[in-house]
Design an enzyme around this catalytic site. Sequence first.
Site, PDB file in Angstrom:
ATOM      1  NE  ARG A  51      -3.935  -0.141   2.100  1.00  0.00           N
ATOM      2  CZ  ARG A  51      -4.493   0.770   3.292  1.00  0.00           C
ATOM      3  NH1 ARG A  51      -4.932   0.146   4.113  1.00  0.00           N
ATOM      4  NH2 ARG A  51      -4.996   1.825   3.269  1.00  0.00           N
ATOM      5  CE  LYS A 148       4.694 -19.742  12.605  1.00  0.00           C
ATOM      6  NZ  LYS A 148       3.840 -18.988  13.149  1.00  0.00           N
ATOM      7  CG  HIS A 178      10.855 -21.026   9.256  1.00  0.00           C
ATOM      8  ND1 HIS A 178       9.799 -20.555   9.195  1.00  0.00           N
ATOM      9  CD2 HIS A 178      11.909 -20.600   9.423  1.00  0.00           C
ATOM     10  CE1 HIS A 178      10.213 -20.293  10.877  1.00  0.00           C
ATOM     11  NE2 HIS A 178      11.758 -20.956  10.654  1.00  0.00           N
ATOM     12  CE  LYS A 182      15.209 -23.317  11.147  1.00  0.00           C
ATOM     13  NZ  LYS A 182      15.891 -22.560  11.024  1.00  0.00           N
ATOM     14  CD  GLU A 216      11.211 -18.488  19.449  1.00  0.00           C
ATOM     15  OE1 GLU A 216      11.473 -17.212  18.675  1.00  0.00           O
ATOM     16  OE2 GLU A 216      10.131 -18.742  19.598  1.00  0.00           O
ATOM     17  CG  HIS A 240       7.021 -24.415  13.130  1.00  0.00           C
ATOM     18  ND1 HIS A 240       7.063 -23.563  11.732  1.00  0.00           N
ATOM     19  CD2 HIS A 240       7.389 -22.762  13.211  1.00  0.00           C
ATOM     20  CE1 HIS A 240       6.792 -22.378  11.563  1.00  0.00           C
ATOM     21  NE2 HIS A 240       7.344 -21.546  12.444  1.00  0.00           N
ATOM     22  CE  LYS A 331       7.522 -16.918  20.865  1.00  0.00           C
ATOM     23  NZ  LYS A 331       8.516 -16.351  19.607  1.00  0.00           N
TER      24      LYS A 331
END
Length: 486
Positions: A51, A148, A178, A182, A216, A240, A331
């Site tokens: 946009r 996703k 993704h 790998k 993570e 995943h 996380k």
Amino acid sequence: MASRVIPVDPFDLVIFGGTGDLACRKIIPGLYRRYLAGQIPPGARIIGAARADLGHDAYREMVRAAIRDHVSENKQIPETVATFVEHIHYVQLDARGVTGWKELGGLLRKGVIRAFYFSVGPGLFADLAERLVQHGLNSAGARVVVEKPFGHDLQSARELNAVLARCFDEHHIYRIDHYLGKETVQNLMVVRFGNTLFEPLWNARYVDHIQITVAETVGVAGRGEYYDRAGAMRDMVQNHMMQLLCLIAMEPPSMFAADAVRDEKLKVIRALDPVSAGDLVRGQYTRKGDIPSYREDVDNPDSLTESFIALKAHISNWRWTGTPFYLRTGKRLKARVSEIAVVFKKPPHSIFGRQGGRSGNMLVIRLQPNEGIVLNVTIKEPGPGGMRLIEVPLDMSFAETLGEDRADIPDAYERLIMDVIRGNQTLFMRGDEVEAAWAWTDPVIAAWEESGNEPLPYEPFSSGPEDALMLMHRKGRRWREIADEL
């Protein structure tokens, strides 16, 4: 060991959301690296669509900035960057309106491969697909790449699948994950099906359990609005981690071809037992010093959304009955790690007595960081003093084995985008596969939402809630340490 580069045919690739974070951080730098490697031909055209009120020159400058920021300096060759941006074009476009569609059609050519990458929020997937049909841009053979999250639950996934099916043939829809691009994930299939050493042992008779960890260190700041609606189950487990589970557990396909592989993955999902409440732990990270809590990151003091989940899954088929699969993701954990650990059973009897012990073998497939595969084997500890057994790794770290040429191996997005251009769907999810994953996930989410139970608190940079450790300890097992090194 240099990777072999096979050029693709000329193509037009339209990146909807071409000014967004994913496009600038992953897609465009990946395309540049493939151009530098000689895989993208001179006849290729890359069209950004968004946009923002930009012209070709302004967008090309944005592309140059993306390359400067996200491509290693040794690959930023001025002459190559200059020729690459000549392939770049831009269209200001409204996904829900009429602006820009005629201009986009004027840039697309006949006789070349045509692909549309939906690098936008999921709320725009259906609108974009329908606009492509309305403006006659979904020509025969046109391909669409969908990021996703693919739906929020089973019902929304079915609705999106139905829209895409009206606009594109299933063989032209590429639902991208993704993780499947790998290098180590693909090597997992080769380790299993290309070596007679492992496949005879790959079953409940010899495997004690399997651990899949995606940890993570970052929190959810910057993604709070999305993440608080999704949570770890929707954001990671349903896609995943489900894909990793399928690859580790599936039967050998008849050939390495798209539908043959995806048929076997689908069988795994459909064989998953429902998860009981006692086999699942949800967590949410708390504040620690200057590190804000999850609820502060998402600006919702009453949030019941999980930032951590650990669960035990069972697959009811002949190969895996009796072998538990432990999945863990979160996380603000102590290290950034994605790995699969296949823990083999201990020998039924130790001839070395109590001093020798009965150690088991473990195959660890590390996806990130430091991609590689390690097999832990038991040997005698050197020196006199009896038969003392120790575990040592047989290590195949890609960085060490491939040396400097490791840098030439494309990352996941590079490989997957080139697969789209080649028309190879092997590493992409099929519609029925996505729906089956949601059919297994939805009841788990519904059960805890109905209970109203709060996620268990855990400190940032820990291994998660203590209850997650007990999920394995009560069966005499232990999680692998979350650590940077294999």
